[in-house]
Scaffold this motif. Structure first.
Motif, PDB file in Angstrom:
ATOM      1  N   LEU A 162       0.811  -1.205   0.000  1.00 14.72           N
ATOM      2  CA  LEU A 162       0.000   0.000   0.000  1.00 14.72           C
ATOM      3  C   LEU A 162       0.850   1.263   0.000  1.00 14.72           C
ATOM      4  N   ARG A 163       2.165   1.130   0.009  1.00 12.07           N
ATOM      5  CA  ARG A 163       3.016   2.275   0.234  1.00 12.07           C
ATOM      6  C   ARG A 163       3.839   2.660  -0.973  1.00 12.07           C
ATOM      7  N   ARG A 164       3.412   2.333  -2.147  1.00 11.60           N
ATOM      8  CA  ARG A 164       4.256   2.550  -3.292  1.00 11.60           C
ATOM      9  C   ARG A 164       3.752   3.701  -4.148  1.00 11.60           C
ATOM     10  N   GLY A 165       3.340   4.788  -3.533  1.00 18.52           N
ATOM     11  CA  GLY A 165       2.895   5.958  -4.270  1.00 18.52           C
ATOM     12  C   GLY A 165       4.023   6.560  -5.084  1.00 18.52           C
ATOM     13  N   VAL A 166       5.279   6.339  -4.677  1.00 19.20           N
ATOM     14  CA  VAL A 166       6.444   6.799  -5.421  1.00 19.20           C
ATOM     15  C   VAL A 166       7.211   5.559  -5.842  1.00 19.20           C
ATOM     16  N   PRO A 167       7.634   5.438  -7.114  1.00 17.54           N
ATOM     17  CA  PRO A 167       8.345   4.242  -7.539  1.00 17.54           C
ATOM     18  C   PRO A 167       9.658   4.137  -6.816  1.00 17.54           C
ATOM     19  N   ALA A 168       9.870   3.011  -6.190  1.00 21.13           N
ATOM     20  CA  ALA A 168      11.163   2.706  -5.559  1.00 21.13           C
ATOM     21  C   ALA A 168      11.024   2.419  -4.095  1.00 21.13           C
ATOM     22  N   LEU A 169      10.648   1.195  -3.750  1.00 17.64           N
ATOM     23  CA  LEU A 169      10.645   0.746  -2.370  1.00 17.64           C
ATOM     24  C   LEU A 169      10.844  -0.756  -2.374  1.00 17.64           C
ATOM     25  N   LEU A 170      11.753  -1.285  -1.640  1.00 19.08           N
ATOM     26  CA  LEU A 170      11.945  -2.711  -1.506  1.00 19.08           C
ATOM     27  C   LEU A 170      12.795  -3.099  -0.347  1.00 19.08           C
ATOM     28  N   LEU A 171      12.996  -4.420  -0.250  1.00 19.18           N
ATOM     29  CA  LEU A 171      13.953  -4.852   0.716  1.00 19.18           C
ATOM     30  C   LEU A 171      14.808  -5.948   0.160  1.00 19.18           C
ATOM     31  N   ILE A 172      16.103  -5.961   0.599  1.00 20.71           N
ATOM     32  CA  ILE A 172      17.016  -6.979   0.142  1.00 20.71           C
ATOM     33  C   ILE A 172      18.098  -7.231   1.139  1.00 20.71           C
ATOM     34  N   LEU A 173      18.720  -8.294   1.000  1.00 22.58           N
ATOM     35  CA  LEU A 173      19.896  -8.605   1.797  1.00 22.58           C
ATOM     36  C   LEU A 173      20.912  -9.161   0.857  1.00 22.58           C
ATOM     37  N   ALA A 174      22.053  -9.497   1.182  1.00 17.25           N
ATOM     38  CA  ALA A 174      23.102  -9.482   0.207  1.00 17.25           C
ATOM     39  C   ALA A 174      24.069 -10.623   0.208  1.00 17.25           C
ATOM     40  N   CYS A 175      25.227 -10.434  -0.477  1.00 15.71           N
ATOM     41  CA  CYS A 175      26.012 -11.512  -1.046  1.00 15.71           C
ATOM     42  C   CYS A 175      27.469 -11.604  -0.660  1.00 15.71           C
ATOM     43  N   LEU A 176      28.134 -12.643  -1.161  1.00 15.32           N
ATOM     44  CA  LEU A 176      29.559 -12.882  -0.939  1.00 15.32           C
ATOM     45  C   LEU A 176      30.431 -12.017  -1.823  1.00 15.32           C
ATOM     46  N   ALA A 177      31.682 -11.837  -1.388  1.00 16.04           N
ATOM     47  CA  ALA A 177      32.645 -11.184  -2.272  1.00 16.04           C
ATOM     48  C   ALA A 177      33.089 -12.160  -3.340  1.00 16.04           C
ATOM     49  N   ALA A 236      24.329  -2.381  -6.154  1.00 10.29           N
ATOM     50  CA  ALA A 236      24.795  -1.577  -5.024  1.00 10.29           C
ATOM     51  C   ALA A 236      25.437  -2.435  -3.944  1.00 10.29           C
ATOM     52  N   TYR A 237      24.896  -3.634  -3.722  1.00  8.69           N
ATOM     53  CA  TYR A 237      25.319  -4.427  -2.578  1.00  8.69           C
ATOM     54  C   TYR A 237      26.016  -5.734  -2.941  1.00  8.69           C
ATOM     55  N   GLY A 238      26.441  -5.866  -4.193  1.00  7.12           N
ATOM     56  CA  GLY A 238      27.169  -7.071  -4.558  1.00  7.12           C
ATOM     57  C   GLY A 238      26.413  -8.345  -4.245  1.00  7.12           C
ATOM     58  N   ASN A 239      25.093  -8.308  -4.461  1.00  5.23           N
ATOM     59  CA  ASN A 239      24.204  -9.453  -4.269  1.00  5.23           C
ATOM     60  C   ASN A 239      23.883  -9.748  -2.806  1.00  5.23           C
ATOM     61  N   ALA A 286      31.690  -1.803  -2.873  1.00  4.30           N
ATOM     62  CA  ALA A 286      32.156  -2.351  -1.614  1.00  4.30           C
ATOM     63  C   ALA A 286      31.329  -1.823  -0.454  1.00  4.30           C
ATOM     64  N   ALA A 287      31.146  -2.657   0.559  1.00  6.27           N
ATOM     65  CA  ALA A 287      30.527  -2.192   1.787  1.00  6.27           C
ATOM     66  C   ALA A 287      31.496  -1.253   2.489  1.00  6.27           C
ATOM     67  N   PRO A 288      31.001  -0.399   3.376  1.00  9.61           N
ATOM     68  CA  PRO A 288      31.880   0.504   4.085  1.00  9.61           C
ATOM     69  C   PRO A 288      32.976  -0.259   4.807  1.00  9.61           C
ATOM     70  N   THR A 289      34.173   0.332   4.855  1.00 12.94           N
ATOM     71  CA  THR A 289      35.291  -0.327   5.506  1.00 12.94           C
ATOM     72  C   THR A 289      35.852   0.568   6.588  1.00 12.94           C
TER      73      THR A 289
END
Length: 287
Positions: free
Chosen positions: A5-20, A239-242, A36-39
């Protein structure tokens, strides 16, 4: 919570990520090396989630994960799942729904609720979920809110969670022009610093509009909702390397996402109410 119900503006999701060590993709769902993730000192002790690990999203109530599930997201009021990588859900940019939650804010921190027209104005409310927005419009208010939400993040760490998932990063899009992306970025940065200080990784929750700021903020991975349905998986994967964990709520979207991204991202099909196992209507599948 589910954002259908919250997608009045394009661009909302969730993800988690991957190996190097992944290879670039051409848009076919193959692994991304990503940015790269912050170091450095802020993240040196943070444990990252493993990409493409079987995932379960248990915000509607905790239950014993399937034996092959390696990553679980639960509300901050729940205990972590034994033997899994645990993500702690925190509603960081809005209040929880309901009168009890609102009364707590009105009693403890009335000046931190976003209002129209000054301190006596009407609350700005996310009407889809009946959640008043928090006021992150100034540095002083952001600092005060970071102290409140920061104590919840500390609680996640003390309980044994590995990461935190601050929800409603995109609430500025529902603020009737009172907040903007810079406000969200600045507040998210404070939350990332708090999480890293406590040894927690931190996820970007949805909001493709802020992907360009993810390194500056300090996000480590992503949790997205319906990146398959809205064709956003590619942006998060880059953005998050999977290191992306996505929840789909429609079987057709889940099947399509699995065909394209099932070999590189963590994808799960859940019912929209994310009901616990054993409750009528519960759905959980992963690919």
């Amino acid at each position: 919570m589910p954002r259908q119900l919250r997608r009045g503006v394009p661009a909302l999701l969730l993800i988690l990520a991957c190996l190097a060590g992944c290879t670039p993709t051409t848009g076919s769902g193959e692994p991304h090396s990503g940015s790269a993730a912050p170091t450095g000192a802020e993240t040196k002790d943070v444990r990252q989630p493993r990409a493409h690990a079987a995932f379960d999203y248990q915000l509607g109530g905790p239950y014993r994960p399937a034996s092959d599930v390696r990553v679980v997201s639960r509300d901050r009021t729940a205990k972590p799942a034994d033997g899994r990588y645990n993500i702690c859900y925190v509603n960081a940019f809005q209040t929880q729904p309901g009168e009890q939650a609102l009364r707590w804010w009105q009693r403890k921190h009335p000046d931190l609720l976003l209002r129209k027209g000054g301190p006596d104005g009407d609350l700005v409310i996310d009407e889809d979920w009946d959640e008043p927005l928090l006021d992150i419009s100034t540095g002083a208010r952001r600092a005060a809110l970071a102290d409140v939400v920061g104590r919840w993040i500390d609680g996640c760490a003390d309980a044994g969670f590995d990461a935190v998932e601050p929800d409603n990063l995109d609430s500025y899009q529902r603020s009737q022009g009172l907040l903007d992306a810079d406000d969200a970025t600045a507040f998210a940065r404070l939350l990332a610093e708090r999480a890293h200080h406590k040894g927690l990784a931190i996820a970007q929750k949805n909001t493709t509009d802020l992907l360009g700021a993810h390194t500056r903020i300090g996000f480590d991975f992503a949790v997205t909702e319906e990146c398959g349905r809205y064709a956003e998986c590619e942006e998060f994967a880059r953005a998050y390397g999977n290191r992306v964990f996505d929840i789909e709520y429609r079987a057709a979207d889940f099947a399509a996402a699995c065909r394209t991204w099932g070999s590189s991202l963590a994808l799960v099909l859940r019912d929209r109410d994310v009901r616990p196992k054993g409750e009528s209507g519960h759905v959980h599948r992963h690919c």
